[in-house]
Design a protein around this motif. Structure first.
Motif, PDB file in Angstrom:
ATOM      1  N   PHE A 190       0.991  -1.314   0.728  1.00 48.45           N
ATOM      2  CA  PHE A 190       0.110  -0.066   0.303  1.00 48.45           C
ATOM      3  C   PHE A 190       0.945   1.268  -0.004  1.00 48.45           C
ATOM      4  O   PHE A 190       0.458   1.813   0.845  1.00 48.45           O
ATOM      5  CB  PHE A 190      -0.977  -0.069   0.863  1.00 48.45           C
ATOM      6  N   PRO A 191       1.399   1.642  -1.414  1.00 47.12           N
ATOM      7  CA  PRO A 191       2.748   2.739  -1.095  1.00 47.12           C
ATOM      8  C   PRO A 191       2.054   4.224  -0.679  1.00 47.12           C
ATOM      9  O   PRO A 191       2.532   4.674   0.099  1.00 47.12           O
ATOM     10  CB  PRO A 191       3.530   2.512  -2.510  1.00 47.12           C
ATOM     11  N   ASP A 192       0.810   4.244  -1.563  1.00 47.03           N
ATOM     12  CA  ASP A 192       0.245   5.332  -1.202  1.00 47.03           C
ATOM     13  C   ASP A 192      -0.307   5.631   0.047  1.00 47.03           C
ATOM     14  O   ASP A 192      -0.930   6.670   0.884  1.00 47.03           O
ATOM     15  CB  ASP A 192      -0.714   5.338  -2.641  1.00 47.03           C
ATOM     16  N   MET A 193      -0.223   4.659   0.553  1.00 48.34           N
ATOM     17  CA  MET A 193      -0.882   4.929   3.020  1.00 48.34           C
ATOM     18  C   MET A 193       0.491   4.494   3.540  1.00 48.34           C
ATOM     19  O   MET A 193      -0.121   4.501   4.628  1.00 48.34           O
ATOM     20  CB  MET A 193      -1.242   3.257   3.019  1.00 48.34           C
ATOM     21  N   ALA A 194       1.422   4.833   3.118  1.00 48.83           N
ATOM     22  CA  ALA A 194       2.487   4.197   4.404  1.00 48.83           C
ATOM     23  C   ALA A 194       2.372   5.913   5.033  1.00 48.83           C
ATOM     24  O   ALA A 194       3.071   5.438   6.756  1.00 48.83           O
ATOM     25  CB  ALA A 194       4.243   5.090   3.029  1.00 48.83           C
ATOM     26  N   ASP A 195       2.082   7.008   4.828  1.00 51.69           N
ATOM     27  CA  ASP A 195       1.728   8.053   6.055  1.00 51.69           C
ATOM     28  C   ASP A 195       0.226   7.573   7.122  1.00 51.69           C
ATOM     29  O   ASP A 195       0.883   7.527   8.384  1.00 51.69           O
ATOM     30  CB  ASP A 195       1.232   9.088   5.700  1.00 51.69           C
ATOM     31  N   ARG A 196      -0.263   7.332   6.900  1.00 53.80           N
ATOM     32  CA  ARG A 196      -1.103   6.241   7.095  1.00 53.80           C
ATOM     33  C   ARG A 196      -0.658   5.600   8.409  1.00 53.80           C
ATOM     34  O   ARG A 196      -1.085   4.988   8.844  1.00 53.80           O
ATOM     35  CB  ARG A 196      -2.268   5.716   6.696  1.00 53.80           C
ATOM     36  N   ILE A 197       0.136   4.524   7.579  1.00 54.23           N
ATOM     37  CA  ILE A 197       0.527   3.631   7.629  1.00 54.23           C
ATOM     38  C   ILE A 197       1.608   3.682   9.105  1.00 54.23           C
ATOM     39  O   ILE A 197       1.320   2.942  10.694  1.00 54.23           O
ATOM     40  CB  ILE A 197       1.559   2.352   7.242  1.00 54.23           C
ATOM     41  N   LYS A 246       1.099   3.100  13.840  1.00 54.57           N
ATOM     42  CA  LYS A 246       1.678   1.880  14.123  1.00 54.57           C
ATOM     43  C   LYS A 246       1.927   2.973  15.665  1.00 54.57           C
ATOM     44  O   LYS A 246       1.914   1.878  15.767  1.00 54.57           O
ATOM     45  CB  LYS A 246       2.164   1.330  13.070  1.00 54.57           C
ATOM     46  N   THR A 247       2.245   3.715  15.006  1.00 55.48           N
ATOM     47  CA  THR A 247       2.546   4.563  16.286  1.00 55.48           C
ATOM     48  C   THR A 247       1.544   5.045  17.181  1.00 55.48           C
ATOM     49  O   THR A 247       1.468   5.176  18.644  1.00 55.48           O
ATOM     50  CB  THR A 247       3.296   5.863  15.915  1.00 55.48           C
ATOM     51  N   SER A 248       0.186   5.366  16.954  1.00 53.87           N
ATOM     52  CA  SER A 248      -1.247   5.539  17.959  1.00 53.87           C
ATOM     53  C   SER A 248      -1.888   4.311  18.071  1.00 53.87           C
ATOM     54  O   SER A 248      -2.292   4.997  18.707  1.00 53.87           O
ATOM     55  CB  SER A 248      -1.795   6.864  16.685  1.00 53.87           C
ATOM     56  N   ASP A 249      -1.873   3.478  17.601  1.00 58.49           N
ATOM     57  CA  ASP A 249      -3.008   2.577  16.989  1.00 58.49           C
ATOM     58  C   ASP A 249      -2.104   0.596  17.533  1.00 58.49           C
ATOM     59  O   ASP A 249      -1.567   0.530  17.113  1.00 58.49           O
ATOM     60  CB  ASP A 249      -4.062   2.123  16.106  1.00 58.49           C
ATOM     61  N   ALA A 250      -2.337   0.746  19.323  1.00 55.23           N
ATOM     62  CA  ALA A 250      -1.660  -0.728  19.202  1.00 55.23           C
ATOM     63  C   ALA A 250      -2.056  -2.195  18.266  1.00 55.23           C
ATOM     64  O   ALA A 250      -1.257  -2.975  18.328  1.00 55.23           O
ATOM     65  CB  ALA A 250      -2.035  -0.894  21.147  1.00 55.23           C
ATOM     66  N   HIS A 251      -3.736  -1.785  18.300  1.00 52.87           N
ATOM     67  CA  HIS A 251      -3.950  -3.302  17.545  1.00 52.87           C
ATOM     68  C   HIS A 251      -3.346  -3.589  16.494  1.00 52.87           C
ATOM     69  O   HIS A 251      -3.111  -4.238  15.839  1.00 52.87           O
ATOM     70  CB  HIS A 251      -6.084  -3.276  17.614  1.00 52.87           C
ATOM     71  N   PHE A 252      -3.663  -1.949  15.633  1.00 54.14           N
ATOM     72  CA  PHE A 252      -2.926  -2.542  14.729  1.00 54.14           C
ATOM     73  C   PHE A 252      -1.207  -2.339  14.315  1.00 54.14           C
ATOM     74  O   PHE A 252      -1.050  -3.326  13.573  1.00 54.14           O
ATOM     75  CB  PHE A 252      -2.702  -0.765  13.680  1.00 54.14           C
ATOM     76  N   LEU A 310      -6.056  -5.298   7.850  1.00 54.11           N
ATOM     77  CA  LEU A 310      -5.223  -4.172   7.740  1.00 54.11           C
ATOM     78  C   LEU A 310      -5.544  -3.075   7.063  1.00 54.11           C
ATOM     79  O   LEU A 310      -5.604  -1.482   7.015  1.00 54.11           O
ATOM     80  CB  LEU A 310      -3.700  -4.295   8.157  1.00 54.11           C
ATOM     81  N   TYR A 311      -5.614  -3.715   5.697  1.00 57.10           N
ATOM     82  CA  TYR A 311      -6.548  -2.715   4.906  1.00 57.10           C
ATOM     83  C   TYR A 311      -7.799  -1.851   5.438  1.00 57.10           C
ATOM     84  O   TYR A 311      -7.968  -0.623   4.955  1.00 57.10           O
ATOM     85  CB  TYR A 311      -6.393  -3.108   3.417  1.00 57.10           C
ATOM     86  N   ALA A 312      -8.405  -2.811   5.528  1.00 62.32           N
ATOM     87  CA  ALA A 312      -9.602  -2.426   6.100  1.00 62.32           C
ATOM     88  C   ALA A 312      -9.408  -1.013   7.677  1.00 62.32           C
ATOM     89  O   ALA A 312     -10.412   0.246   7.400  1.00 62.32           O
ATOM     90  CB  ALA A 312     -10.711  -3.203   7.329  1.00 62.32           C
ATOM     91  N   MET A 313      -8.528  -1.373   8.450  1.00 64.12           N
ATOM     92  CA  MET A 313      -8.294   0.162   9.275  1.00 64.12           C
ATOM     93  C   MET A 313      -7.679   0.670   8.043  1.00 64.12           C
ATOM     94  O   MET A 313      -7.900   2.376   9.288  1.00 64.12           O
ATOM     95  CB  MET A 313      -7.152  -1.045  10.781  1.00 64.12           C
ATOM     96  N   LEU A 314      -6.537   0.848   7.551  1.00 66.73           N
ATOM     97  CA  LEU A 314      -6.755   1.339   6.966  1.00 66.73           C
ATOM     98  C   LEU A 314      -7.036   3.115   5.651  1.00 66.73           C
ATOM     99  O   LEU A 314      -7.074   3.592   5.671  1.00 66.73           O
ATOM    100  CB  LEU A 314      -5.730   1.268   6.279  1.00 66.73           C
TER     101      LEU A 314
END
Length: 78
Positions: free
Chosen positions: A12-19, A23-29, A72-76
């Motif tokens: 998901f290169p277009d979602m790198a910032d969201r990933i 990753k830093t704000s959502d422990a489940h993710f 992960l995609y659904a969360m993104l």
């Protein structure tokens, strides 16, 4: 080990910032992402015969990787 394909940022290169943000704000993710990368490394090791497994085991690992990727995609995209 060589470059491992299917890394999440490459999937998901277009979602790198969201990933990175999730990753830093959502422990489940973050946990799901760690699980995804662990399974992805196992699949890669099986595909390259670094760690040979049965075809059924490799299929199961690929299914688990796809399940995690879908979650992960659904969360993104939520």
């Amino acid at each position: 080990m060589s470059h491992t394909p299917h890394e999440l940022h490459e999937e998901f290169p277009d979602m790198a910032d969201r990933i990175t943000a999730l990753k830093t704000s959502d422990a489940h993710f973050a946990r799901l992402m760690d699980d995804y990368h662990a399974v992805n490394r196992q699949v890669h090791a099986a595909e390259t015969n670094v760690t040979p497994v049965s075809p059924a085991a490799e299929t199961d690992m690929r299914k688990e990787r796809a399940r995690l990727k879908d979650e992960l995609y659904a969360m993104l995209t939520a």
